[in-house]
Scaffold this active site. Sequence first.
Site, mmCIF file in Angstrom:
data_model
loop_
_atom_site.group_PDB
_atom_site.id
_atom_site.type_symbol
_atom_site.label_atom_id
_atom_site.label_comp_id
_atom_site.label_asym_id
_atom_site.label_seq_id
_atom_site.Cartn_x
_atom_site.Cartn_y
_atom_site.Cartn_z
ATOM 1 N N ASN A 127 43.059 43.036 37.555
ATOM 2 C CA ASN A 127 42.545 41.721 37.613
ATOM 3 C C ASN A 127 43.738 40.789 37.493
ATOM 4 O O ASN A 127 44.325 40.649 36.279
ATOM 5 C CB ASN A 127 41.489 41.225 36.798
ATOM 6 C CG ASN A 127 40.960 40.036 36.877
ATOM 7 O OD1 ASN A 127 41.466 39.343 37.136
ATOM 8 N ND2 ASN A 127 39.649 39.755 36.375
ATOM 9 N N HIS A 179 37.406 37.026 44.412
ATOM 10 C CA HIS A 179 38.244 37.329 43.322
ATOM 11 C C HIS A 179 38.086 38.917 42.938
ATOM 12 O O HIS A 179 36.951 39.360 42.679
ATOM 13 C CB HIS A 179 37.625 36.475 42.333
ATOM 14 C CG HIS A 179 38.231 36.798 41.014
ATOM 15 N ND1 HIS A 179 39.500 37.205 40.825
ATOM 16 C CD2 HIS A 179 37.621 37.028 39.760
ATOM 17 C CE1 HIS A 179 39.868 37.573 39.306
ATOM 18 N NE2 HIS A 179 38.433 37.456 38.823
ATOM 19 N N CYS A 218 40.386 32.105 37.800
ATOM 20 C CA CYS A 218 40.130 33.161 38.853
ATOM 21 C C CYS A 218 39.710 32.421 40.359
ATOM 22 O O CYS A 218 39.611 32.974 41.311
ATOM 23 C CB CYS A 218 39.135 34.219 38.442
ATOM 24 S SG CYS A 218 39.458 34.849 36.902
#
Length: 334
Positions: free
Chosen positions: A290, A260, A114
């Site tokens: 995500n 993120h 990430c």
Amino acid sequence: MKAYLQATAFYLPETVLSNNELNQLYPEWSVEKIAEKTGIVNRHIAGKDEYVSDMAIAAAKRLFETHPGAAENIDFVILCTQSPDYMLPTTACIIQEKLGISTKAGALDFNLGCSGYIYGLAIAKGLIAANIAKKILLLTADTYTKYIHEMDKSNKTIFGDAATATIVANEGIAEIGEFELGSDGKGAENLIVKEGGSKAPVLTFQEETDQYGNVHSSSCLYMNGPEIFTFTSRAVPGLVNETMVKNRLDMEHTDLFIFHQANLYMLNHLRKKIKIPDEKFFVYIENTGNTVSSTIPIALAKAIEYGQIKEGNKVLLAGFGVGYSWGGTVLHFQ
């Protein structure tokens, strides 16, 4: 020597997993509950025979189509992924050949999640500063969904697959500023696929169910949500502050923040804790989920598309997660 972001684009797989479909799999989780907890309505899922190289190539081709001249004179290819096509060879080399990039171009993969886009920008800037490369194709691509157990409700509702392509060069639309980077391997086991590497090469698929009804396997992706949340809540405020300090900025003179895109609950928690004004905080997660290393460049591309970023703006990027690792920088738009 200065380094600039020149152009960026992304690719999302055709298959979409909606909250309605998840509700059919897990009737105890309503469509509304999933959306409220995660901020996600749809996720894109890589096809059965679609892999990181396929997605990264699709993102690069989209970049080349939408930005004339982007494909010319690339002298380095960098791929951030935690789900490469093979243990070896390097997936970036496969991509170089399939895109027809010169054999004089360097190519490498790096394994990060990430925070990966920030680290990729740092590597690219370093290559330019050292006069090793002048024009770099930075790719991010992950297929986390291939590592999620079918009955792991928590992870299945959060993660999606995607790829992005960015050109970093010695000229462009935004100068890449100073970096703040960090890591803490003590948190490694809180987000991990334990089997499949050289330490535990045999996939056992032994299952266990946690207190929330999620089914886990050492052969699949495991995430300790509460520990990841605690780490993020602790690390990100300092990351943001140090990134602003290194770039001689403060909250008032930072025009936009792109973090993120982990999930909406976490993003809202961080925004409030750091006291970022809502109008300066960009969120794009509802129809992607995500996507790990791709969330920041996707959000960046959308912020540019929506007119949220203008000439003269200073945009702070912050990535954080698996490793643990974290990183921040500022893009100074021209």
